[in-house]
Write an enzyme that holds these catalytic residues in place. Structure first.
Site, PDB file in Angstrom:
ATOM      1  N   TYR A  95     -27.553   9.415   4.855  1.00  0.00           N
ATOM      2  CA  TYR A  95     -27.879   8.097   6.029  1.00  0.00           C
ATOM      3  C   TYR A  95     -27.023   8.519   6.861  1.00  0.00           C
ATOM      4  O   TYR A  95     -25.595   8.899   6.850  1.00  0.00           O
ATOM      5  CB  TYR A  95     -27.804   6.652   5.053  1.00  0.00           C
ATOM      6  CG  TYR A  95     -26.765   6.656   4.450  1.00  0.00           C
ATOM      7  CD1 TYR A  95     -25.338   6.044   4.835  1.00  0.00           C
ATOM      8  CD2 TYR A  95     -26.715   6.498   2.881  1.00  0.00           C
ATOM      9  CE1 TYR A  95     -24.118   6.114   4.069  1.00  0.00           C
ATOM     10  CE2 TYR A  95     -25.380   6.386   2.217  1.00  0.00           C
ATOM     11  CZ  TYR A  95     -24.465   6.060   2.644  1.00  0.00           C
ATOM     12  OH  TYR A  95     -23.343   5.889   1.944  1.00  0.00           O
TER      13      TYR A  95
ATOM     14  N   ASP B  41     -12.443  -1.781  -8.229  1.00  0.00           N
ATOM     15  CA  ASP B  41     -12.265  -0.729  -9.031  1.00  0.00           C
ATOM     16  C   ASP B  41     -11.390  -0.969 -10.354  1.00  0.00           C
ATOM     17  O   ASP B  41     -11.647  -0.183 -11.163  1.00  0.00           O
ATOM     18  CB  ASP B  41     -12.090   1.011  -8.590  1.00  0.00           C
ATOM     19  CG  ASP B  41     -13.376   1.069  -7.802  1.00  0.00           C
ATOM     20  OD1 ASP B  41     -14.346   0.589  -7.711  1.00  0.00           O
ATOM     21  OD2 ASP B  41     -13.213   2.134  -6.918  1.00  0.00           O
TER      22      ASP B  41
ATOM     23  N   ARG C  73     -16.550   3.952   5.788  1.00  0.00           N
ATOM     24  CA  ARG C  73     -15.516   3.208   5.071  1.00  0.00           C
ATOM     25  C   ARG C  73     -14.473   2.833   6.074  1.00  0.00           C
ATOM     26  O   ARG C  73     -13.874   1.900   5.944  1.00  0.00           O
ATOM     27  CB  ARG C  73     -15.008   4.055   3.811  1.00  0.00           C
ATOM     28  CG  ARG C  73     -16.116   4.104   2.773  1.00  0.00           C
ATOM     29  CD  ARG C  73     -15.342   4.665   1.463  1.00  0.00           C
ATOM     30  NE  ARG C  73     -16.071   4.766   0.540  1.00  0.00           N
ATOM     31  CZ  ARG C  73     -16.384   3.746  -0.529  1.00  0.00           C
ATOM     32  NH1 ARG C  73     -15.372   2.815  -0.465  1.00  0.00           N
ATOM     33  NH2 ARG C  73     -17.286   3.801  -1.557  1.00  0.00           N
TER      34      ARG C  73
ATOM     35  N   GLU D 197       0.852  -1.251  -0.030  1.00  0.00           N
ATOM     36  CA  GLU D 197       0.069   0.075  -0.009  1.00  0.00           C
ATOM     37  C   GLU D 197       0.811   1.018  -0.055  1.00  0.00           C
ATOM     38  O   GLU D 197       1.686   1.311   0.754  1.00  0.00           O
ATOM     39  CB  GLU D 197      -0.897   0.062   1.331  1.00  0.00           C
ATOM     40  CG  GLU D 197      -1.543   1.381   1.688  1.00  0.00           C
ATOM     41  CD  GLU D 197      -2.388   1.914   0.450  1.00  0.00           C
ATOM     42  OE1 GLU D 197      -2.537   2.918   0.187  1.00  0.00           O
ATOM     43  OE2 GLU D 197      -3.133   0.905  -0.262  1.00  0.00           O
ATOM     44  N   GLN D 198       0.592   2.372  -0.970  1.00  0.00           N
ATOM     45  CA  GLN D 198       1.276   3.515  -1.053  1.00  0.00           C
ATOM     46  C   GLN D 198       1.137   4.324   0.212  1.00  0.00           C
ATOM     47  O   GLN D 198       2.296   5.038   0.513  1.00  0.00           O
ATOM     48  CB  GLN D 198       1.086   3.974  -2.354  1.00  0.00           C
ATOM     49  CG  GLN D 198      -0.476   4.754  -2.534  1.00  0.00           C
ATOM     50  CD  GLN D 198      -0.610   5.479  -3.559  1.00  0.00           C
ATOM     51  OE1 GLN D 198       0.551   5.783  -4.404  1.00  0.00           O
ATOM     52  NE2 GLN D 198      -1.775   5.883  -3.968  1.00  0.00           N
TER      53      GLN D 198
END
Length: 404
Positions: free
Chosen positions: A219, A297, A113, A38-39
């Protein structure tokens, strides 16, 4: 790469978002080691809220993290609550509390998230994640897969999984740059502290306000501490595709000028919003090349109008892990099976998500009136059963039965 059992392939996952960490977690559940690169210097999911529909909840339960997610999530009582832009008239609403678990065996939740990422990360050993590893080059040639980083030593792997997002280095290296076209839409996003949000927005409800050329969704998230607000509007000449770019409150309000004042009050309470362009990409016909594949994605960027982006990345991760675990000695065949399993479903979701903007954004008039009348007779929870009722395990059942 961390230690692996003798003969097992070295698996590198590029990208430590929800999809990449879920892939490592599901592989670990199958007894297969992988390393995530992970960067960012720390794991932190950008963005704000997301919907955890039953199909995603089902996989999170199998991963063993649904209970942890629920500690910070909000279980929805109401979903698909469509309201008219000018006065908030409810066009239709779904009683999730009464129907969701009965139909699909799981509830629907909303979550931040970062909370979902933390729950998934808990299933990945700390020494399986290397942070601050920004990949600048990926090479696949002469039987060698090599990741070159801005800092640190290069890595050679036997299998590479590109979970590195919409601007994927892995995808671009294998299939060429994915051409993006201007969708004509952009998104605004804000988190509103609950104490500043009106009562109607704090309910355990996913509400969609729809109007000419625009729609807005809100929400609660973070155990009700915040209200997640995301809105879609014409992009004009704005083309920045980044979740870290911002707009002004005045720009956000201008897009919703004349809408129900309760909604504009909610926008004001959110402070400085993020803003990003929705660029359009056609579905890829394949994701894998040899021992390299894509996920989330990087494989299937989709408009967020069915709230399935994270859910499909989680499904990808579960399916990929199962395929690799069942054919670990032949990764290329396993990856072909994985894409054959996943592409039809994600392509369909890309297509229906794409079409939703036109439905939501009708100008006032006969077509809008016909749509609103149809809403009163629709049951989106049932109509979208192909999304929410999907069970990945059923895809593997015939093969499992044949082995018995």
């Amino acid at each position: 790469m961390r230690a692996r059992r003798s003969g097992a392939p070295r698996i590198a996952i590029l990208g430590g978002g929800i999809g990449g960490l879920a892939a490592a977690a599901f592989l670990g559940k199958e007894g297969v080691a992988a390393t995530v690169y992970e960067q960012a210097p720390r794991l932190a999911e950008v963005g704000a809220g997301l919907v955890i529909a039953p199909n995603a909840a089902r996989q999170l339960r199998r991963l063993g993290v649904l209970d942890a997610v629920r500690e910070r999530a909000v279980q929805l009582d109401t979903g698909w609550e469509f309201r008219r832009w000018a006065d908030g008239t409810i066009l239709s609403a779904e009683d999730l509390a009464a129907s969701c678990e009965r139909l699909y065996g799981e509830q629907t939740y909303t979550a931040h998230r970062a909370d979902l990422l933390a729950a998934v990360q808990s299933q990945v050993p700390a020494d399986s994640v290397e942070l601050g590893r920004k990949c600048v080059k990926f090479e696949a040639g002469d039987g060698v897969l090599r990741l070159t980083f801005e800092d640190g030593d290069p890595v050679e792997a036997d299998v590479v999984i590109g979970a590195d997002g919409v601007h994927s280095i892995v995808r671009n290296a294998i299939f060429g740059a994915s051409p993006a076209t201007d969708s004509g839409l952009c998104a605004f996003r804000a988190l509103v502290p609950a104490e500043r949000a009106p009562a109607f927005a704090r309910r355990a409800a996913q509400t969609l306000w729809i109007g000419p050329g625009h729609h807005l969704v809100h929400y609660p998230v973070s155990a009700g501490a915040f209200v997640n607000l995301v809105a879609f509007a014409p992009a004009g000449d704005f083309t920045t595709e980044s979740w870290t770019s911002t707009a002004t409150v005045e720009e956000f309000l201008a897009e919703f000028d004349g809408w129900d004042e309760r909604l504009t009050d909610l926008i004001r309470a959110g402070g400085t919003p993020a803003r990003w362009a929705l660029l359009d990409r056609a579905p890829l016909p394949r994701w894998s090349e040899g021992n390299v594949t894509l996920l989330g994605d990087a494989a299937h960027p989709m408009f967020p109008f069915f709230a399935q982006g994270a859910a499909q990345a989680i499904e990808d991760a579960a399916g990929l892990a199962r395929c690799l675990a069942e054919d670990l000695e032949n990764p290329a065949a396993a990856l072909r099976r994985y894409e054959e399993l996943r592409i039809p479903r994600t392509t369909r979701l890309q297509d229906v998500s794409h079409g939703r903007a036109e439905i939501n954004h009708l100008d006032d008039g006969p077509d809008q009136q016909a749509r609103d009348a149809a809403f009163r007779h629709q049951d989106p929870l049932v109509a979208n059963g192909w999304i929410y009722g999907y069970d990945l395990e059923a895809e593997f059942a015939p093969a499992a039965a044949a082995k018995q």
